[in-house]
Design a protein around this motif. Structure first.
Motif, PDB file in Angstrom:
ATOM      1  N   PHE A  61       0.832  -1.205   0.000  1.00  0.00           N
ATOM      2  CA  PHE A  61       0.000   0.000   0.000  1.00  0.00           C
ATOM      3  C   PHE A  61       0.867   1.257   0.000  1.00  0.00           C
ATOM      4  O   PHE A  61       2.046   1.228   0.333  1.00  0.00           O
ATOM      5  N   HIS A  62       0.228   2.365  -0.374  1.00  0.00           N
ATOM      6  CA  HIS A  62       0.785   3.712  -0.263  1.00  0.00           C
ATOM      7  C   HIS A  62      -0.337   4.589   0.282  1.00  0.00           C
ATOM      8  O   HIS A  62      -1.473   4.498  -0.195  1.00  0.00           O
ATOM      9  N   THR A  68       4.533  16.800   4.505  1.00  0.00           N
ATOM     10  CA  THR A  68       5.081  16.115   5.672  1.00  0.00           C
ATOM     11  C   THR A  68       4.301  16.528   6.909  1.00  0.00           C
ATOM     12  O   THR A  68       3.611  17.555   6.920  1.00  0.00           O
ATOM     13  N   CYS A  69       4.427  15.749   7.948  1.00  0.00           N
ATOM     14  CA  CYS A  69       3.640  15.961   9.154  1.00  0.00           C
ATOM     15  C   CYS A  69       4.502  15.584  10.354  1.00  0.00           C
ATOM     16  O   CYS A  69       5.199  14.571  10.314  1.00  0.00           O
ATOM     17  N   SER A  70       4.443  16.379  11.405  1.00  0.00           N
ATOM     18  CA  SER A  70       5.153  16.018  12.625  1.00  0.00           C
ATOM     19  C   SER A  70       4.397  16.542  13.836  1.00  0.00           C
ATOM     20  O   SER A  70       3.621  17.498  13.738  1.00  0.00           O
ATOM     21  N   SER A  83       5.312  12.641   3.207  1.00  0.00           N
ATOM     22  CA  SER A  83       4.066  12.826   2.455  1.00  0.00           C
ATOM     23  C   SER A  83       3.564  11.510   1.859  1.00  0.00           C
ATOM     24  O   SER A  83       2.387  11.383   1.552  1.00  0.00           O
ATOM     25  N   THR A  84       4.441  10.520   1.712  1.00  0.00           N
ATOM     26  CA  THR A  84       4.038   9.193   1.237  1.00  0.00           C
ATOM     27  C   THR A  84       4.487   8.152   2.255  1.00  0.00           C
ATOM     28  O   THR A  84       5.653   8.115   2.637  1.00  0.00           O
ATOM     29  N   LYS A  98       7.681   2.349   5.451  1.00  0.00           N
ATOM     30  CA  LYS A  98       8.551   3.472   5.078  1.00  0.00           C
ATOM     31  C   LYS A  98       7.743   4.758   5.197  1.00  0.00           C
ATOM     32  O   LYS A  98       6.562   4.780   4.891  1.00  0.00           O
ATOM     33  N   GLY A  99       8.420   5.820   5.661  1.00  0.00           N
ATOM     34  CA  GLY A  99       7.774   7.127   5.707  1.00  0.00           C
ATOM     35  C   GLY A  99       7.379   7.599   7.091  1.00  0.00           C
ATOM     36  O   GLY A  99       6.848   8.699   7.235  1.00  0.00           O
TER      37      GLY A  99
END
Length: 168
Positions: A61-62, A68-70, A83-84, A98-99
């Protein structure tokens, strides 16, 4: 009947339920619905997933965010989402993740696997892991402020059941 047959029947039934609810509502299931279909709480992903893709034959999946988020969780960790976000999902397990990264002391490390074990979620960064109660992930955090966005000075606290410890 073999255990693997029961798992296949359960996953097929879960996907049929998601498909049926999609037909009734006329909407595609969200990434959060998808997580729940694989026995994970929606709060593993922050608010703002715009879309996702899933190969149901492999579980790859993606999930896509606007950017981006933090955010920080007091008493826990700082988290960053690219973002992915990608990986392979099966019932109770997300691997090859990943991500998503977490700050441990002064280092940022990637979360590579999430496993549900009863009412606990085990997060692995490769050589270390941490365990948290599943109830901490029923609500999706918001980028920038985590779970308590109504009061920017108040920060969420997610109690650890077992901190990141080396598996070596």
């Amino acid at each position: 009947m073999a255990a693997s047959s029961w798992v296949l029947i359960w996953v097929t039934a879960a996907l049929l339920v998601l498909s049926h609810s999609t037909l009734i509502s006329g909407e595609e299931p969200t990434a959060y619905d998808l997580l729940q279909g694989y026995n994970f709480p929606p709060g593993l992903l922050p608010k703002g997933v715009t879309h996702y893709d899933l190969d149901t034959s492999t579980g790859k999946f993606h999930a896509f965010l606007d950017g981006t988020c933090s955010f920080s969780l007091e008493g826990s960790y700082k988290l960053k989402y690219k973002s992915t976000i990608s990986g392979t999902i099966t019932t109770n397990r997300i691997k090859d993740l990943k991500g998503i990264s977490v700050q441990i002391l002064f280092l940022w490390v990637n979360i590579v696997e999430v496993v549900r074990d009863g009412d606990e979620l085990l997060f692995s960064v490769g050589i270390a892991s941490a365990s948290f109660g599943i109830e901490n992930f029923e609500i999706c955090p918001q980028c920038g402020c985590g779970l308590n966005c109504h009061d920017k000075q108040q920060v969420s606290r997610i109690p650890m059941r077992r901190p990141f410890v080396s598996s070596i």
